[in-house]
Scaffold this motif. Sequence first.
Motif, short mmCIF file in Angstrom:
data_model
loop_
_atom_site.label_atom_id
_atom_site.label_comp_id
_atom_site.label_asym_id
_atom_site.label_seq_id
_atom_site.Cartn_x
_atom_site.Cartn_y
_atom_site.Cartn_z
N SER A 144 46.11 -13.79 7.62
CA SER A 144 45.47 -13.86 6.31
C SER A 144 45.04 -12.48 5.83
N TYR A 145 44.56 -11.66 6.75
CA TYR A 145 44.14 -10.29 6.43
C TYR A 145 45.33 -9.50 5.89
N LEU A 146 46.45 -9.55 6.58
CA LEU A 146 47.64 -8.81 6.15
C LEU A 146 48.16 -9.32 4.81
N LEU A 147 48.23 -10.64 4.66
CA LEU A 147 48.74 -11.22 3.42
C LEU A 147 47.82 -10.95 2.25
N SER A 148 46.52 -10.86 2.49
CA SER A 148 45.58 -10.55 1.40
C SER A 148 45.87 -9.17 0.83
N TRP A 149 46.09 -8.20 1.71
CA TRP A 149 46.42 -6.85 1.24
C TRP A 149 47.73 -6.85 0.45
N ILE A 150 48.72 -7.59 0.96
CA ILE A 150 50.04 -7.57 0.35
C ILE A 150 50.07 -8.35 -0.97
N VAL A 151 49.61 -9.61 -0.91
CA VAL A 151 49.70 -10.48 -2.08
C VAL A 151 48.68 -10.10 -3.15
N ILE A 152 47.42 -9.92 -2.73
CA ILE A 152 46.36 -9.65 -3.70
C ILE A 152 46.32 -8.17 -4.08
N GLY A 153 46.39 -7.30 -3.04
CA GLY A 153 46.21 -5.88 -3.29
C GLY A 153 47.42 -5.16 -3.83
N VAL A 154 48.62 -5.73 -3.65
CA VAL A 154 49.84 -5.07 -4.14
C VAL A 154 50.48 -5.88 -5.26
N ILE A 155 50.89 -7.11 -4.95
CA ILE A 155 51.65 -7.90 -5.92
C ILE A 155 50.79 -8.25 -7.14
N MET A 156 49.63 -8.87 -6.90
CA MET A 156 48.79 -9.28 -8.02
C MET A 156 48.20 -8.08 -8.75
N ALA A 157 47.85 -7.03 -8.01
CA ALA A 157 47.26 -5.84 -8.63
C ALA A 157 48.23 -5.18 -9.59
N ASN A 158 49.51 -5.11 -9.21
CA ASN A 158 50.50 -4.51 -10.10
C ASN A 158 50.83 -5.43 -11.27
N TRP A 159 50.87 -6.72 -11.01
CA TRP A 159 51.15 -7.68 -12.08
C TRP A 159 50.01 -7.70 -13.11
N LEU A 160 48.76 -7.70 -12.63
CA LEU A 160 47.59 -7.81 -13.50
C LEU A 160 46.91 -6.44 -13.66
N ALA A 161 47.70 -5.41 -13.91
CA ALA A 161 47.19 -4.04 -13.95
C ALA A 161 46.05 -3.89 -14.96
N SER A 162 44.89 -3.50 -14.45
CA SER A 162 43.71 -3.30 -15.29
C SER A 162 42.85 -2.21 -14.67
N VAL A 163 42.01 -1.57 -15.47
CA VAL A 163 41.27 -0.39 -14.99
C VAL A 163 39.83 -0.70 -14.60
N GLY A 164 39.21 -1.70 -15.22
CA GLY A 164 37.83 -2.02 -14.90
C GLY A 164 36.85 -1.27 -15.79
N PRO A 165 35.58 -1.69 -15.78
CA PRO A 165 34.58 -1.11 -16.69
C PRO A 165 34.40 0.40 -16.58
N CYS A 166 34.36 0.94 -15.35
CA CYS A 166 34.03 2.36 -15.20
C CYS A 166 35.11 3.29 -15.75
N PHE A 167 36.34 2.79 -15.85
CA PHE A 167 37.43 3.63 -16.33
C PHE A 167 37.88 3.26 -17.74
N LEU A 168 37.25 2.27 -18.33
CA LEU A 168 37.71 1.77 -19.63
C LEU A 168 37.58 2.83 -20.72
N GLU A 169 36.47 3.55 -20.75
CA GLU A 169 36.28 4.56 -21.79
C GLU A 169 37.15 5.80 -21.57
N PRO A 170 37.13 6.42 -20.38
CA PRO A 170 37.94 7.64 -20.22
C PRO A 170 39.45 7.40 -20.26
N MET A 171 39.90 6.19 -19.89
CA MET A 171 41.34 5.94 -19.85
C MET A 171 41.85 5.21 -21.09
#
Length: 345
Positions: free
Chosen positions: A189-216
């Motif tokens: 589960s640990y390995l799949l979390s990094w792969i599925v959530i941290g790579v696949i979903m992160a690239n699919w749902l690319a977003s910057v978050g509050p702290c980077f919203l203004e400068p980016m």
Amino acid sequence: MNIMVAGLKRDWFPIAIILLFVAGASLIRIYYDLPSLHYKSVLTNAILVTSGIFVCGIFWLGRALASDRPDRPFAYLATNSAAQALTRNLMQALPLILLICLFLPSFGLLKSMVGFLQPYEWDPLFIRWDQMIHGQDAWRLIQPVLGYSQVTFFFAMAYQLWILFLYIAFPLVCIWRGNQLLRQQMIISYLLSWIVIGVIMANWLASVGPCFLEPMMGDSRFHEQMAYLASVDKTYPLLVLDVQKELLDSYLAGNHGLGRGISAMPSMHVSIAFLFAIFSWRVSRRLGILAFAYFILILLGSVHLGYHYAVDGYVAIVATLFIWVATGYGVRTWLRRYPESGKCI
């Protein structure tokens, strides 16, 4: 050597996941003509993992000697069954632990490509989701309770300690020989979390978050929140702001190297903290309560410190729970079909 071979047989599936992921990450970086994995990254991770295990070993040794107070400590350790079992467990887990030193840097290289493979365009939707769920931006909802300098400093320190999951807690899970089915479920589960959530979903749902919203993105919606954090930083240094600045500078410089990359959705901090909370609850109720308390700190801190929208954490929780349940089902199904493989677990 026979002990390490037994470890390879026992952990063949997570080892296969790691090797396939590392190979895939390398091929992707080569395809896009980006820097590949460097030995210094692997060495750094190996040093951190070794240091974590060493600190835990010293703690265990000190506790054992303080409890039994042997006249001849070295002879005591040489004949102590618990020490011998711990050494055997460590040797069996060594192949997996060493490969983790390849896995995390490979993840870091792929994380740095978030926003590179496709543009950041999901933030407006996630902001609307936050408002629909909470009636306002989530950070404003918790600010009356958490918006004090000392409280913010505490959450920032707790957020930084999350890294101990990677370099102490997970190696200890690899060494652990309690419920072996639960151990396999946690590792996979640990390995799949990094792969599925941290790579696949992160690239699919690319977003910057509050702290980077203004400068980016030029959107000043969270300017007030970041101004508050900057004011706290003048009295109580917030390391998270230094990390945010470093990530932003790297992005603006076009650096796609290890440890870089900006990704808000889903939150890996929340995912990994939640995963360890579930696992800890199954191991010990007391440990589980502590782990869930820390998970809540991470969930709130991810919003309060400007890294994430609240929905980043909510999506991470749902995805992590799905991975945990599916992995548990898969491990149990495999053992029912191939019961002889249970001898290797």
